[in-house]
Design an enzyme around this catalytic site. Structure first.
Site, PDB file in Angstrom:
ATOM      1  N   SER A  78     -10.173  -1.087   6.775  1.00  0.00           N
ATOM      2  CA  SER A  78      -9.550  -0.911   5.464  1.00  0.00           C
ATOM      3  C   SER A  78      -8.873  -2.204   4.905  1.00  0.00           C
ATOM      4  CB  SER A  78      -8.576   0.363   6.055  1.00  0.00           C
ATOM      5  OG  SER A  78      -9.085   1.466   6.255  1.00  0.00           O
ATOM      6  N   SER A  93      -9.543   1.317   2.775  1.00  0.00           N
ATOM      7  CA  SER A  93      -8.913   2.055   1.955  1.00  0.00           C
ATOM      8  C   SER A  93      -7.637   1.316   1.347  1.00  0.00           C
ATOM      9  CB  SER A  93      -8.131   3.328   2.718  1.00  0.00           C
ATOM     10  OG  SER A  93      -7.308   2.850   3.768  1.00  0.00           O
ATOM     11  N   LYS A 133       0.722  -1.312  -0.003  1.00  0.00           N
ATOM     12  CA  LYS A 133      -0.145   0.280   0.149  1.00  0.00           C
ATOM     13  C   LYS A 133       0.942   1.218   0.069  1.00  0.00           C
ATOM     14  CE  LYS A 133      -4.003   1.858   2.484  1.00  0.00           C
ATOM     15  NZ  LYS A 133      -4.908   1.606   3.909  1.00  0.00           N
TER      16      LYS A 133
END
Length: 488
Positions: free
Chosen positions: A194, A170, A88
């Site tokens: 997330s 996310s 990420k």
């Protein structure tokens, strides 16, 4: 003329299949990296333009070649030797890649250090393939920002449907990268849902560990209380292998110190086909009416999941009570810790970067509003006026109440019903587990008639990752729900 790959290469490759093939001389790690780069070019950056990958590691092929050579002359470091992993974009790497959390303000930020977990991955022999797109600032920008969108990277698409299908956030790009077979593994981060949310939406396995099992050092923060990185993969086994490589005590992260002598590097002993036999699992059906009427829920698929538990020998207690589940959690903890942690992070950035505070970030975005403010920045504007201190009594009381009531609720249910774990439909248990800093694992549980993935979450008390992996693995092997998306 097109690049040709040998017959070994296919979608849904597992770590074990890859390691066996490399040992047998069928493929090399270099060829593996080339295969995934080819898929990224064909389907992520072109074709359907899934847009899960924000940046490619320009040294990935060289790293793979070095690991191939090391395999020949020294042997294998472990199961991740030569295996690609996507990170990420809020996880720092000290290489040629940037770490921006999806912001334009940090698009030229190259970290001076590897995050602790990145150092662990490199030592394990993993190849950092690239950075994954994400919801900008881990959804710290705007209340209206669509999940999976960042100003720097644009919108991540769900590979299982049309452009409007919810992708989850996310860690959207991290989930999609493995779902669409652009990497074997990925790492996401979670404050609340997330990892679990995009795992469910994209039919992959996501493990949100107990906070502190994996070091928080080197990750652009959202909170102190709830932030954690976690593995994402197509199978429970691969996710558990990655988890083992990520854990460890970090002298720079106090949250990890309680794991001294407790954390394990090998979760393989929990990969038990009979893991559900005799397990006591409480089913939570007390979510909001809004959830049960939404597209995220499928009553038939959830009942099938419960039926599987029964058929595999689990003792299932239906409709359990979690006393504090419906508590109205206050926003003070998230907002105050976002202000404090992000302000601190930005203040330490190199002098040549354009921002060093939240107020400077807001002004930077305003100057390029046509590019940076598609969804506005009302969250940043809300927190910038807060005092940059964590001594506020409202914050302190909210923090203590969050921890007390969340842990009390989960611990109460586990003790009252004598449970090994709690089963939630989709990821509706994410908030109470996040507030408690307790672990969860999300995994596929079928597909709706529309083709949209549906999933379930097993959750438990602190340090229960092994138990959750055991249950999830047995469920996965009994059902084999996951299907690869059809990319056209």
């Amino acid at each position: 003329m097109e690049i040709e790959f040998n017959n070994f290469f296919k979608e849904e490759l597992t770590i074990n299949e890859i390691q066996e093939a490399i040992e047998n001389g069928e493929v090399t790690s270099k060829e593996l990296i080339m295969y995934y780069l080819h898929r990224i070019a064909e389907y992520d950056q072109d074709g359907p333009k899934i847009n899960s990958i924000l940046e490619i590691n320009p040294d990935a092929i060289f790293i793979a070649e070095a690991l191939d050579h090391e395999r020949k002359v020294k042997g294998v470091r472990g199961p991740l030797h030569g295996i690609p992993v996507v990170l990420k974009d809020n996880i720092e790497t000290n290489d040629s890649m940037h770490t921006s959390a999806g912001t334009l303000a940090l698009e030229n930020h190259i970290s001076s250090n590897d995050a602790f977990l990145v150092e662990k991955l490199r030592n394990a022999g993993a190849v950092i393939l690239g950075k994954a797109n994400m919801t900008e600032l881990a959804n710290g920008m705007s209340n209206t920002m669509w999940a999976g969108y960042s100003s720097r990277g644009g919108q991540v698409l769900n590979p299982y449907g049309d452009a409007n299908l919810f992708v989850g956030g996310s860690s959207s790009g991290s989930a999609v990268a493995v779902a669409a077979n652009f990497s074997v593994l990925s790492v996401g981060t979670e404050t609340d849902a997330s990892i679990l949310s995009p795992a469910i939406q994209n039919s992959v396995v996501g493990i949100k560990p107990t906070v502190g099992l994996i070091s928080r050092q080197g990750i652009i923060p959202f909170t102190y209380s709830q932030d954690t990185a976690g593995p994402m993969a197509r199978t429970v086994k691969d996710a558990s292998i990655l988890l083992g490589a990520l854990v460890g005590v970090d002298k720079h992260d106090p949250a990890t110190h309680k794991y001294e002598g407790i954390s394990r590097l090998d979760y393989s002993e929990f990969l038990d086909l009979q893991g559900l036999n005799g397990a006591k699992i409480g089913v939570f059906k007390g979510g909001s009416k809004t959830f049960y009427e939404s597209e995220e829920y499928d009553a038939e698929l959830f009942e099938h999941a419960i039926q599987t538990l029964n058929e595999e020998g689990a003792l299932v207690i239906e409709d359990i009570e979690i006393p504090s589940y419906h508590r109205e959690w206050k926003r003070e903890v998230l907002l105050s810790e976002l202000k404090h942690s992000l302000e601190n992070y930005l203040s330490k950035l190199p002098s040549h970067l354009p921002i060093h505070s939240i107020s400077e970030l807001i002004q930077f975005n305003k100057r390029i509003a046509d590019r940076a403010l598609k969804y506005g920045q009302n969250k940043l504007e809300e927190i910038v006026v807060l005092p940059n201190t964590l001594s506020n009594p409202d914050y302190l009381n909210a923090k203590l109440e969050d921890l007390y009531f969340s842990q009390y609720g989960i611990d109460f249910a586990l003790k009252k019903y004598d449970l090994d774990a709690i089963l939630f439909p989709s990821y509706i248990g994410s908030t109470i587990c996040a507030k408690a800093a307790y672990p969860s694992i999300a995994l596929p549980a079928g597909y709706k008639e529309s083709g949209r993935p549906f999933g379930i979450t097993f959750a438990g008390g602190a340090f229960s990752e092994g138990i959750l992996i055991k249950l999830a693995y047995a469920f996965e092997q009994a059902t084999k729900h996951r299907k690869s998306p059809k990319l056209i």
